[in-house]
Design an enzyme around this catalytic site. Structure first.
Site, PDB file in Angstrom:
ATOM      1  N   LYS A  42       0.836  -1.217   0.000  1.00 49.29           N
ATOM      2  CA  LYS A  42       0.000   0.000   0.000  1.00 49.29           C
ATOM      3  C   LYS A  42       0.868   1.263   0.000  1.00 49.29           C
ATOM      4  O   LYS A  42       0.608   2.200  -0.741  1.00 49.29           O
ATOM      5  CB  LYS A  42      -0.926   0.033   1.242  1.00 49.29           C
ATOM      6  N   ARG A 121      -9.191   0.887   9.452  1.00 49.50           N
ATOM      7  CA  ARG A 121      -8.694  -0.476   9.628  1.00 49.50           C
ATOM      8  C   ARG A 121      -9.652  -1.345  10.409  1.00 49.50           C
ATOM      9  O   ARG A 121      -9.377  -2.529  10.601  1.00 49.50           O
ATOM     10  CB  ARG A 121      -7.402  -0.384  10.421  1.00 49.50           C
ATOM     11  N   ARG A 160      11.840  -5.515   3.852  1.00 49.35           N
ATOM     12  CA  ARG A 160      11.563  -4.075   3.752  1.00 49.35           C
ATOM     13  C   ARG A 160      12.594  -3.229   4.506  1.00 49.35           C
ATOM     14  O   ARG A 160      13.028  -3.568   5.600  1.00 49.35           O
ATOM     15  CB  ARG A 160      10.179  -3.763   4.321  1.00 49.35           C
ATOM     16  N   ARG A 193      11.854  -1.849  10.226  1.00 47.95           N
ATOM     17  CA  ARG A 193      10.818  -1.554  11.222  1.00 47.95           C
ATOM     18  C   ARG A 193      10.751  -2.636  12.291  1.00 47.95           C
ATOM     19  O   ARG A 193      10.909  -3.821  11.994  1.00 47.95           O
ATOM     20  CB  ARG A 193       9.453  -1.438  10.520  1.00 47.95           C
ATOM     21  N   ARG A 204       0.152  -9.241  13.115  1.00 50.75           N
ATOM     22  CA  ARG A 204      -0.433  -8.232  12.209  1.00 50.75           C
ATOM     23  C   ARG A 204      -1.341  -8.884  11.171  1.00 50.75           C
ATOM     24  O   ARG A 204      -2.400  -8.351  10.848  1.00 50.75           O
ATOM     25  CB  ARG A 204       0.689  -7.460  11.503  1.00 50.75           C
TER      26      ARG A 204
HETATM   27  P1  AP5 Z   1       4.906  -1.572   1.612  1.00 50.58           P
HETATM   28  O1  AP5 Z   1       4.527  -0.670   0.486  1.00 50.58           O
HETATM   29  O2  AP5 Z   1       5.714  -0.992   2.722  1.00 50.58           O
HETATM   30  O3  AP5 Z   1       3.610  -2.344   2.177  1.00 50.58           O
HETATM   31  P2  AP5 Z   1       2.393  -1.818   3.037  1.00 50.58           P
HETATM   32  O4  AP5 Z   1       1.172  -2.498   2.529  1.00 50.58           O
HETATM   33  O5  AP5 Z   1       2.376  -0.321   3.094  1.00 50.58           O
HETATM   34  O6  AP5 Z   1       2.799  -2.456   4.422  1.00 50.58           O
HETATM   35  P3  AP5 Z   1       2.760  -1.876   5.897  1.00 50.58           P
HETATM   36  O7  AP5 Z   1       3.458  -2.894   6.732  1.00 50.58           O
HETATM   37  O8  AP5 Z   1       3.303  -0.472   5.952  1.00 50.58           O
HETATM   38  O9  AP5 Z   1       1.305  -1.875   6.188  1.00 50.58           O
HETATM   39  P4  AP5 Z   1       0.731  -1.903   7.565  1.00 50.58           P
HETATM   40  O10 AP5 Z   1      -0.674  -1.636   7.162  1.00 50.58           O
HETATM   41  O11 AP5 Z   1       0.975  -3.071   8.392  1.00 50.58           O
HETATM   42  O12 AP5 Z   1       1.561  -0.748   8.339  1.00 50.58           O
HETATM   43  P5  AP5 Z   1       1.146   0.659   8.861  1.00 50.58           P
HETATM   44  O13 AP5 Z   1       2.355   1.497   8.824  1.00 50.58           O
HETATM   45  O14 AP5 Z   1      -0.105   1.146   8.228  1.00 50.58           O
HETATM   46  O15 AP5 Z   1       5.675  -2.821   0.972  1.00 50.58           O
HETATM   47  C1  AP5 Z   1       6.227  -3.828   1.788  1.00 50.58           C
HETATM   48  C2  AP5 Z   1       7.588  -4.290   1.209  1.00 50.58           C
HETATM   49  O16 AP5 Z   1       7.364  -4.901  -0.069  1.00 50.58           O
HETATM   50  C3  AP5 Z   1       8.579  -3.144   0.936  1.00 50.58           C
HETATM   51  O17 AP5 Z   1       9.872  -3.583   1.210  1.00 50.58           O
HETATM   52  C4  AP5 Z   1       8.422  -2.847  -0.574  1.00 50.58           C
HETATM   53  O18 AP5 Z   1       9.605  -2.318  -1.155  1.00 50.58           O
HETATM   54  C5  AP5 Z   1       8.095  -4.238  -1.096  1.00 50.58           C
HETATM   55  N1  AP5 Z   1       7.209  -4.188  -2.262  1.00 50.58           N
HETATM   56  C6  AP5 Z   1       6.144  -3.360  -2.445  1.00 50.58           C
HETATM   57  N2  AP5 Z   1       5.557  -3.628  -3.629  1.00 50.58           N
HETATM   58  C7  AP5 Z   1       6.258  -4.653  -4.169  1.00 50.58           C
HETATM   59  C8  AP5 Z   1       6.131  -5.396  -5.384  1.00 50.58           C
HETATM   60  N3  AP5 Z   1       5.157  -5.126  -6.261  1.00 50.58           N
HETATM   61  N4  AP5 Z   1       6.997  -6.395  -5.612  1.00 50.58           N
HETATM   62  C9  AP5 Z   1       7.980  -6.694  -4.728  1.00 50.58           C
HETATM   63  N5  AP5 Z   1       8.169  -6.013  -3.573  1.00 50.58           N
HETATM   64  C10 AP5 Z   1       7.319  -5.019  -3.301  1.00 50.58           C
HETATM   65  O19 AP5 Z   1       0.757   0.307  10.382  1.00 50.58           O
HETATM   66  C11 AP5 Z   1       1.702  -0.138  11.308  1.00 50.58           C
HETATM   67  C12 AP5 Z   1       1.039  -0.345  12.659  1.00 50.58           C
HETATM   68  O20 AP5 Z   1       0.493   0.901  13.136  1.00 50.58           O
HETATM   69  C13 AP5 Z   1      -0.141  -1.313  12.695  1.00 50.58           C
HETATM   70  O21 AP5 Z   1       0.286  -2.656  12.818  1.00 50.58           O
HETATM   71  C14 AP5 Z   1      -0.891  -0.813  13.928  1.00 50.58           C
HETATM   72  O22 AP5 Z   1      -0.253  -1.238  15.126  1.00 50.58           O
HETATM   73  C15 AP5 Z   1      -0.732   0.687  13.840  1.00 50.58           C
HETATM   74  N6  AP5 Z   1      -1.816   1.333  13.079  1.00 50.58           N
HETATM   75  C16 AP5 Z   1      -1.667   2.094  11.957  1.00 50.58           C
HETATM   76  N7  AP5 Z   1      -2.858   2.523  11.528  1.00 50.58           N
HETATM   77  C17 AP5 Z   1      -3.786   2.022  12.380  1.00 50.58           C
HETATM   78  C18 AP5 Z   1      -5.216   2.098  12.432  1.00 50.58           C
HETATM   79  N8  AP5 Z   1      -5.917   2.780  11.518  1.00 50.58           N
HETATM   80  N9  AP5 Z   1      -5.848   1.428  13.440  1.00 50.58           N
HETATM   81  C19 AP5 Z   1      -5.157   0.732  14.371  1.00 50.58           C
HETATM   82  N10 AP5 Z   1      -3.804   0.617  14.369  1.00 50.58           N
HETATM   83  C20 AP5 Z   1      -3.121   1.263  13.376  1.00 50.58           C
END
Ligand code: AP5
Length: 265
Positions: A42, A121, A160, A193, A204
């Site tokens: 994402k 979420r 990542r 991270r 997660r």
């Molecule tokens: P990346 O683009 O980083 O993936 P992502 O879907 O953004 O993954 P996240 O881990 O950031 O999502 P998340 O939803 O768990 O984290 P968030 O920060 O929102 O890609 C991943 C890897 O793959 C990278 O290395 C990239 O280079 C590679 N890649 C991408 N596309 C590719 C492709 N096509 N081919 C090959 N490789 C590729 O949340 C973190 C934490 O915050 C949560 O766990 C929770 O504790 C808290 N939190 C955040 N928002 C909320 C909410 N709304 N409610 C409750 N808790 C929340």
């Protein structure tokens, strides 16, 4: 195209911070939500979509991580708790997330549009967002749901690396930086991270299945959902996403013009 709001100051630091000037988009701004399991890509797609559409990337995870960089004595008790939930891979409670988003609701009016990543979420968060947008006279253009097999998700998360300065995202083998450990964009240091450890990844993915996957049918019922397969390179996925968004927006315009004509009869 609108000027890209690279600093995201009002989102990352809160409403007292000021963003760089954002030129309004010539057409109605894009207002998108990105759904999908952790690691599906994402954040990577949000960066590519921002470059193409000019809309601002609003990630709730980035706000929590930015808060984690402030000295501990300046962190509120709710923020300290939130950082603990994140480290374990659990979802932060809705009340804390909503307080943080509500404080930044001005970002939903950004003249360049927005791309929400990681929010909503839970069903509670989705209902709160829907209510707020209705109150403020705003509507979403589309909700993109990225889909990928779990085995590929785990490989993406394990490799990542993120820039500590500009938050750009890399992968050690799939999207490596030009120089190891250094960001191509700002030369910031790359880090892994804390929640990308195997035990947190498992928690997660379970939290996603239990709390976030039900949002797919929530947005399907609102006729906003655009499913996109997240296989292939990031650029291939972007090329798959963009036509789905364009056709959805064209449909919305056609419906709005039809309603306007009917209202003038
Ligand atoms: P990346 O683009 O980083 O993936 P992502 O879907 O953004 O993954 P996240 O881990 O950031 O999502 P998340 O939803 O768990 O984290 P968030 O920060 O929102 O890609 C991943 C890897 O793959 C990278 O290395 C990239 O280079 C590679 N890649 C991408 N596309 C590719 C492709 N096509 N081919 C090959 N490789 C590729 O949340 C973190 C934490 O915050 C949560 O766990 C929770 O504790 C808290 N939190 C955040 N928002 C909320 C909410 N709304 N409610 C409750 N808790 C929340």
């Amino acid at each position: 195209m609108a000027t890209i709001n690279k600093s995201r100051a009002a989102w990352l630091q809160g409403p007292s911070a000021k963003c760089e000037d954002v030129t309004p988009a010539p057409l109605p701004p894009w207002r998108l939500v990105l759904l999908g399991a952790p690691g599906v890509g994402k954040g990577t797609q949000a960066e590519l979509l921002t470059a193409r559409l000019g809309a601002c990337h609003l990630s709730t995870g980035d706000v929590f991580r930015a808060a984690g960089k402030t000295p501990e004595c300046d962190q509120s008790p709710a923020m300290k708790d939130a950082l603990g939930y994140m480290r374990r891979g659990e979802l932060v409670p809705d009340s804390t997330v909503w307080e943080m988003v509500r404080e930044r609701s001005g970002c939903l009016h950004c003249a360049g549009g927005f791309i929400l990543d990681g929010f909503p979420r839970t069903l509670g968060q989705a209902e709160s967002l829907q209510g707020l947008m209705e109150e403020e006279g705003l509507s979403l253009t589309a909700v993109v749901n990225y889909d990928l097999p779990a085995s590929e998700i785990v490989a993406r998360l394990g490799g990542r690396r993120t820039c500590e300065k500009c938050k750009a995202v890399y992968h050690v083998t799939e999207r490596p930086p030009k120089w190891e450990g250094k960001c191509d964009r700002c030369e910031g240091k790359l880090f892994q991270r804390e929640d990308d450890r195997p035990e947190s990844i498992k928690v997660r993915l379970e939290a996603y299945e239990k709390s976030t996957a039900p949002l797919i049918s929530f947005y399907e019922k609102l006729d906003l959902l655009s499913p996109v397969a997240a296989v292939g390179t990031p650029e291939e996925i972007l090329e798959r996403t963009f036509p789905a968004l364009e056709s959805r927006r064209a449909r919305q315009w056609a419906q709005a013009s039809w309603v306007a004509v009917e209202n003038h009869r």
